[in-house]
Design an enzyme around this catalytic site. Structure first.
Site, PDB file in Angstrom:
ATOM      1  N   ASN A  30       0.860  -1.182   0.000  1.00  0.00           N
ATOM      2  CA  ASN A  30       0.000   0.000   0.000  1.00  0.00           C
ATOM      3  C   ASN A  30       0.898   1.235   0.000  1.00  0.00           C
ATOM      4  O   ASN A  30       1.490   1.577   1.022  1.00  0.00           O
ATOM      5  CB  ASN A  30      -0.897  -0.038   1.251  1.00  0.00           C
ATOM      6  CG  ASN A  30      -1.753   1.212   1.383  1.00  0.00           C
ATOM      7  OD1 ASN A  30      -1.801   2.034   0.469  1.00  0.00           O
ATOM      8  ND2 ASN A  30      -2.414   1.355   2.517  1.00  0.00           N
ATOM      9  N   TRP A  31       0.975   1.874  -1.156  1.00  0.00           N
ATOM     10  CA  TRP A  31       1.892   3.017  -1.290  1.00  0.00           C
ATOM     11  C   TRP A  31       1.350   4.272  -0.613  1.00  0.00           C
ATOM     12  O   TRP A  31       2.059   5.259  -0.469  1.00  0.00           O
ATOM     13  CB  TRP A  31       2.144   3.321  -2.780  1.00  0.00           C
ATOM     14  CG  TRP A  31       2.889   2.245  -3.519  1.00  0.00           C
ATOM     15  CD1 TRP A  31       3.304   1.020  -3.019  1.00  0.00           C
ATOM     16  CD2 TRP A  31       3.315   2.272  -4.886  1.00  0.00           C
ATOM     17  NE1 TRP A  31       3.946   0.312  -3.998  1.00  0.00           N
ATOM     18  CE2 TRP A  31       3.970   1.052  -5.158  1.00  0.00           C
ATOM     19  CE3 TRP A  31       3.193   3.209  -5.918  1.00  0.00           C
ATOM     20  CZ2 TRP A  31       4.512   0.763  -6.418  1.00  0.00           C
ATOM     21  CZ3 TRP A  31       3.728   2.914  -7.159  1.00  0.00           C
ATOM     22  CH2 TRP A  31       4.394   1.707  -7.402  1.00  0.00           C
ATOM     23  N   LYS A  32       0.083   4.260  -0.258  1.00  0.00           N
ATOM     24  CA  LYS A  32      -0.569   5.440   0.333  1.00  0.00           C
ATOM     25  C   LYS A  32      -0.376   6.652  -0.597  1.00  0.00           C
ATOM     26  O   LYS A  32      -0.320   6.458  -1.813  1.00  0.00           O
ATOM     27  CB  LYS A  32      -0.056   5.676   1.756  1.00  0.00           C
ATOM     28  CG  LYS A  32      -0.182   4.389   2.601  1.00  0.00           C
ATOM     29  CD  LYS A  32       0.015   4.594   4.073  1.00  0.00           C
ATOM     30  CE  LYS A  32      -0.155   3.249   4.794  1.00  0.00           C
ATOM     31  NZ  LYS A  32      -0.037   3.362   6.245  1.00  0.00           N
TER      32      LYS A  32
ATOM     33  N   GLY B 285       2.985  -1.055   4.264  1.00  0.00           N
ATOM     34  CA  GLY B 285       3.007   0.366   3.931  1.00  0.00           C
ATOM     35  C   GLY B 285       4.415   0.805   3.576  1.00  0.00           C
ATOM     36  O   GLY B 285       4.910   0.553   2.477  1.00  0.00           O
ATOM     37  N   GLY B 286       5.092   1.439   4.521  1.00  0.00           N
ATOM     38  CA  GLY B 286       6.408   2.052   4.285  1.00  0.00           C
ATOM     39  C   GLY B 286       7.398   1.166   3.543  1.00  0.00           C
ATOM     40  O   GLY B 286       8.057   1.612   2.591  1.00  0.00           O
TER      41      GLY B 286
HETATM   42  P1  13P Z   1       3.245   0.574   7.636  1.00  0.00           P
HETATM   43  O1  13P Z   1       3.760  -0.732   7.044  1.00  0.00           O
HETATM   44  O2  13P Z   1       3.969   1.764   7.095  1.00  0.00           O
HETATM   45  O3  13P Z   1       3.174   0.512   9.116  1.00  0.00           O
HETATM   46  O4  13P Z   1       1.727   0.733   7.098  1.00  0.00           O
HETATM   47  C1  13P Z   1       0.848  -0.307   7.257  1.00  0.00           C
HETATM   48  C2  13P Z   1      -0.392   0.011   6.528  1.00  0.00           C
HETATM   49  O5  13P Z   1      -1.148   0.875   6.922  1.00  0.00           O
HETATM   50  C3  13P Z   1      -0.678  -0.741   5.292  1.00  0.00           C
HETATM   51  O6  13P Z   1      -1.980  -0.502   4.844  1.00  0.00           O
END
Ligand code: 13P
Length: 256
Positions: free
Chosen positions: A12-14, A234-235
């Site tokens: 999830n690249w956000k 995420g990150g």
């Molecule tokens: P992180 O891996 O950056 O903690 O994010 C997790 C997330 O929200 C994936 O949707």
């Protein structure tokens, strides 16, 4: 007999990326994720471009969000499930804690988004998870069951045959704090049992991902847990080598 579920890793690249950065990241991933189901969720404006770059690759596309209201119409700024299907999206993330927290998404809106995705044959990735205050108050099971039952009650348990669940404790997202594999496993087991109470077959088959500071160095221990079927990352999904290491850990955890 326990069912051997295949593993799934979704990045999830956000709200991160650019044409140049996405292209560099995707070219480092393509061809290196064999043996494990992998998807990436870029911002919607980049989905079509990512589709082009992933042509011929086994990496699938996921959307980070979808319109709740319908498949087309006067909804300025929204992207419908029909449009996501049109650009080749396989998964749609719904109910992410960032959307619940910053955009006021309620359980009933999340259920509508779930229906819109399924109307288009896109697999919803239903995010559930408790805040730190809720965990400290001993409300983990109450919170995640409310979030999941809001969908089951409206849409029916059978529809989970075409869905994925992601357990993402809010306190572990972007904080570097991961749930221990045992703590995560306990919630994953609880969610599977909750579904089993309605439909045992679907409970055994559904893929339940863990999300929240999954990194190259903690992925393998999470993936050894019997009810953790992969990760929503995420990150670490923005760094090719880190994301590949997580995908490889998922592959390595698949028993013979
Ligand atoms: P992180 O891996 O950056 O903690 O994010 C997790 C997330 O929200 C994936 O949707």
């Amino acid at each position: 007999m326990t069912v051997q579920r295949s593993k799934l890793v979704i990045g999830n690249w956000k709200m991160q990326g650019s044409f140049a950065a996405n292209s560099a990241l995707l070219s480092s991933l393509v061809g290196k994720t064999q043996g494990v189901n992998v998807a990436i969720a870029p911002p919607s404006v980049y989905l079509a471009e990512a589709r082009q770059q992933l042509t011929g690759s086994s990496i699938q596309l996921a959307a980070q969000n979808v319109a709740a209201e319908g498949q087309k119409g006067a909804y300025t700024g929204e992207t419908s499930a029909a449009m996501l299907a049109d650009v080749g999206v396989t998964y749609g993330i719904i109910g992410h804690s960032e959307r619940r927290q910053y955009y006021g998404e309620t359980d009933s809106v999340v259920a509508q988004k779930y229906l819109r995705l399924q109307e288009q044959g896109i697999k919803p990735v239903i995010c559930v998870g408790e805040s730190l205050a809720e965990r400290e108050a001993g409300q983990v099971e109450e919170v995640v069951s409310r979030q999941l039952m809001a969908i089951i009650d409206v849409c029916g348990v059978e529809t989970l045959a075409n869905a994925v669940i992601a357990y993402e404790p809010v306190w572990a997202i972007g904080t570097g704090k991961t749930a221990t594999p045992q703590d995560a496993q306990a919630v994953h087991r609880f969610l599977r049992q909750l579904i089993a109470a309605d439909n045992k077959n679907i409970a055994e088959k559904i893929c339940i991902l863990y999300g929240g500071s999954v990194k190259a160095d903690n992925a393998a221990s999470l993936f050894t847990m019997p009810d953790i079927d992969g990760a929503l990352v995420g990150g670490a999904s923005l760094v090719a080598n880190d994301f590949l290491a997580i995908c490889h850990a998922a592959k390595a955890s698949i028993v013979g």
